[in-house]
Structures are given as C-alpha cells and as structure tokens.
Design an enzyme around this catalytic site. Structure first.
Site, PDB file in Angstrom:
ATOM      1  N   ARG A  48       1.070  -1.094   0.436  1.00  0.00           N
ATOM      2  CA  ARG A  48       0.019  -0.263  -0.492  1.00  0.00           C
ATOM      3  C   ARG A  48       0.334   1.020  -0.404  1.00  0.00           C
ATOM      4  NH1 ARG A  48      -5.032   0.501   4.563  1.00  0.00           N
ATOM      5  NH2 ARG A  48      -2.631   0.774   5.782  1.00  0.00           N
TER       6      ARG A  48
ATOM      7  N   THR B 295      -1.688   7.191  -0.066  1.00  0.00           N
ATOM      8  CA  THR B 295      -3.178   6.611  -0.577  1.00  0.00           C
ATOM      9  C   THR B 295      -4.076   6.206  -0.577  1.00  0.00           C
ATOM     10  OG1 THR B 295      -2.009   5.791  -2.569  1.00  0.00           O
ATOM     11  CG2 THR B 295      -1.796   8.471  -3.475  1.00  0.00           C
TER      12      THR B 295
ATOM     13  N   ASP C  46       0.960  -2.602  11.669  1.00  0.00           N
ATOM     14  CA  ASP C  46       0.940  -2.830  11.444  1.00  0.00           C
ATOM     15  C   ASP C  46       1.555  -4.526  11.137  1.00  0.00           C
ATOM     16  OD1 ASP C  46       2.872  -4.043   8.363  1.00  0.00           O
ATOM     17  OD2 ASP C  46       2.541  -2.120   8.286  1.00  0.00           O
TER      18      ASP C  46
ATOM     19  N   ASP D 190       5.355  -5.885  10.083  1.00  0.00           N
ATOM     20  CA  ASP D 190       5.677  -5.547  10.953  1.00  0.00           C
ATOM     21  C   ASP D 190       6.203  -6.195  12.071  1.00  0.00           C
ATOM     22  OD1 ASP D 190       7.190  -3.241   9.239  1.00  0.00           O
ATOM     23  OD2 ASP D 190       6.404  -1.675   9.766  1.00  0.00           O
TER      24      ASP D 190
HETATM   25  C1  PRP Z   1      -1.229  -4.608   4.392  1.00  0.00           C
HETATM   26  C2  PRP Z   1      -2.217  -5.577   4.829  1.00  0.00           C
HETATM   27  C3  PRP Z   1      -3.013  -6.380   3.750  1.00  0.00           C
HETATM   28  C4  PRP Z   1      -2.428  -4.755   2.883  1.00  0.00           C
HETATM   29  C5  PRP Z   1      -4.236  -4.615   3.415  1.00  0.00           C
HETATM   30  O1  PRP Z   1       0.116  -4.740   3.787  1.00  0.00           O
HETATM   31  O2  PRP Z   1      -0.831  -7.172   4.870  1.00  0.00           O
HETATM   32  O3  PRP Z   1      -1.738  -6.847   3.007  1.00  0.00           O
HETATM   33  O4  PRP Z   1      -2.142  -3.634   4.300  1.00  0.00           O
HETATM   34  O5  PRP Z   1      -5.186  -2.681   3.848  1.00  0.00           O
HETATM   35  P1  PRP Z   1      -5.310  -2.840   2.513  1.00  0.00           P
HETATM   36  O6  PRP Z   1      -7.342  -3.306   2.447  1.00  0.00           O
HETATM   37  O7  PRP Z   1      -6.429  -1.096   2.606  1.00  0.00           O
HETATM   38  O8  PRP Z   1      -4.876  -2.674   1.178  1.00  0.00           O
HETATM   39  P2  PRP Z   1       0.968  -3.686   3.216  1.00  0.00           P
HETATM   40  O9  PRP Z   1       0.766  -3.234   1.811  1.00  0.00           O
HETATM   41  O10 PRP Z   1       0.983  -2.888   4.477  1.00  0.00           O
HETATM   42  O11 PRP Z   1       2.316  -4.597   2.579  1.00  0.00           O
HETATM   43  P3  PRP Z   1       3.188  -5.732   3.742  1.00  0.00           P
HETATM   44  O12 PRP Z   1       2.489  -7.088   3.680  1.00  0.00           O
HETATM   45  O13 PRP Z   1       4.437  -5.267   2.925  1.00  0.00           O
HETATM   46  O14 PRP Z   1       3.884  -4.677   4.938  1.00  0.00           O
HETATM   47  N1  URA Z   2      -2.186  -3.658   7.011  1.00  0.00           N
HETATM   48  C1  URA Z   2      -1.947  -3.594   8.051  1.00  0.00           C
HETATM   49  O1  URA Z   2      -0.921  -4.878   8.733  1.00  0.00           O
HETATM   50  N2  URA Z   2      -2.578  -3.123   9.403  1.00  0.00           N
HETATM   51  C2  URA Z   2      -3.802  -2.236   9.471  1.00  0.00           C
HETATM   52  O2  URA Z   2      -4.251  -1.823  10.149  1.00  0.00           O
HETATM   53  C3  URA Z   2      -3.541  -1.995   8.093  1.00  0.00           C
HETATM   54  C4  URA Z   2      -3.117  -2.652   6.811  1.00  0.00           C
END
Ligand code: PRP
Ligand code: URA
Length: 209
Positions: free
Chosen positions: A104, A108, A200, A203
């Site tokens: 993400r 945005t 997150d 993380d």
């Molecule tokens: C997080 C999570 C989802 C997304 C959800 O991933 O694991 O994939 O956000 O958010 P959304 O429903 O608003 O799209 P992130 O983009 O942070 O990537 P990551 O798993 O690499 O940390």
């Molecule tokens: N992605 C995450 O990892 N945590 C949230 O709360 C939302 C999106």
C-alpha cells in the site's frame, strides 16, 4: 450475496487478544497467527467435496471418505500473508501455494502490485486467498482480480481482521466471494489502520515491532 463469517471461537479470540497486544514479540505473534489460521481454515473448508475410497482396516474393507482430487490453491498476499501459509498448509498439506506482492502507498492507501506467481492449476482450483488484514480492501480486491484473470472461479478470502470498509468494498466488487475472519473491527483510522487492530501486520510478523 457473499457471507461474512466471523469465527469468534474462544481459542481464536483469546489468541487474537495476545496478537493485538503491542508488547507481544514477533515469535509469539507468528505462533498465534498460525493457531488462528487453523481455525479459520477449518471453517472455510467445511464444504470441500468428499470422495470415497476402499480402505482395508485391520478388521474389514469398507468405503471411507477422503478429500476429492479437486486441486486446492492457497494464495498469499505478500508480505503479511506469509504468516498464514504454514497454518493453511497444516490443514491442507496438498495445496499449491501462490504469491501476490502488494504494497500500500502510505499516502493514497492504494496498493501497488510488485510480484505475481500463481500455481499452474489455479484455474481449476478451489482458491483460498490469505492476508491477515482487510482494511480498505484495496489489496485483496486487486489480488483477487489477478486470481480471476488466471481463470479461477471458486475463491474464498481468509483474513485475521476485517474493517467494515474492507468488507463493504469486497462485497461491492465480488458479491460472490465469502470472507472468513477472526474479528470484524470498528473502523479505520486516518492512516488506514484497522482500529483497534494490531498495527502493521507485516512489521508485527517480521520486524519484531
Ligand atoms: C497490509 C496488509 C494488507 C494490506 C491491507 O499490507 O497485509 O495486504 O495492508 O490494506 P488494504 O485492505 O487497505 O489494502 P502492506 O501494504 O502494508 O504490505 P506488507 O504486507 O508488505 O507490509
Ligand atoms: N495493514 C496493516 O498491516 N494493518 C492495518 O491496520 C491496516 C493495513
């Protein structure tokens, strides 16, 4: 219309509380996620087709139920979806595993796809898309578009936490896709994080945060 299945079993909710606690280290966070994934997978696989095969027990020969040979695919949305793969494979050891990288944009909140690698038989598979967090729904919606573009028609979404906004967005785009989750949280904050949530997820799984 698709169904939202909230699996609020006592083992699930108590494990989830530990995961939400910001003091829980990644090592324990990963274990709890694996345990909860077992319960979500158990519920989401309730309707898998059964076939019968002749089995010689020590006492007699009889026709007994086995999973049909319908292919099953688990599609993990990177990174955080990796935290659910082993739990899914514990329940579905013969499933194929695919990966869709989505990150993400922090401003945005729109996902950017950076990797796609899907099992060869995905079009014929029963597909379980896994990602712990369904926030705005953008990542899941775009990942499922890839899975559909590859020919899959039988798709289920499994997440750990869902926000109402993500559930609504999914229902608008994919009214036929059921969602299994351990909790439906209250809302999203101004940064797009699920509230109360767990922070997150990537993380928490990988960075000991
Ligand atoms: C997080 C999570 C989802 C997304 C959800 O991933 O694991 O994939 O956000 O958010 P959304 O429903 O608003 O799209 P992130 O983009 O942070 O990537 P990551 O798993 O690499 O940390
Ligand atoms: N992605 C995450 O990892 N945590 C949230 O709360 C939302 C999106």
């Amino acid at each position: 219309m698709a169904d939202l299945h909230v699996i609020d079993h006592p083992i699930v909710v108590s494990n989830l509380t530990e995961m939400r606690d910001g003091a829980t280290p990644s090592s324990l966070f990963r274990k709890r996620l694996r345990t909860i994934t077992h319960f979500l997978a158990y519920e989401a696989t309730e309707d898998l087709p059964i076939a019968y095969k002749e089995v010689e027990t020590p006492v007699t020969t009889t026709a007994l139920p086995v999973l049909s040979d319908m292919p099953i695919s688990i599609v993990s949305i990177l990174r955080a979806g990796i935290g659910m793969v082993d739990g899914m494979l514990d329940v579905l050891p013969d499933a194929g595993v695919g990966f869709i990288g989505m990150k993400r944009d922090e401003e945005t909140l729109k996902p950017n796809e950076y990797y796609v690698n899907l099992p060869v038989d995905i079009a014929k598979s029963k597909v379980f898309v896994v990602d712990p967090m369904l926030a705005t729904g953008g990542s899941a919606i775009d990942a499922i578009a890839k899975v559909k573009a590859a020919g899959a028609t039988d798709i289920t979404m499994i997440c750990l936490l869902a926000a109402p906004q993500g559930v609504e967005a999914m229902a608008d785009v994919y009214p036929e896709i059921d969602i299994y989750t351990a909790a439906l949280d209250e809302t999203l904050n101004e940064k797009g994080y699920i509230v109360p949530g767990l922070g997150d997820a990537g993380d928490r799984i990988f960075n000991n945060l």
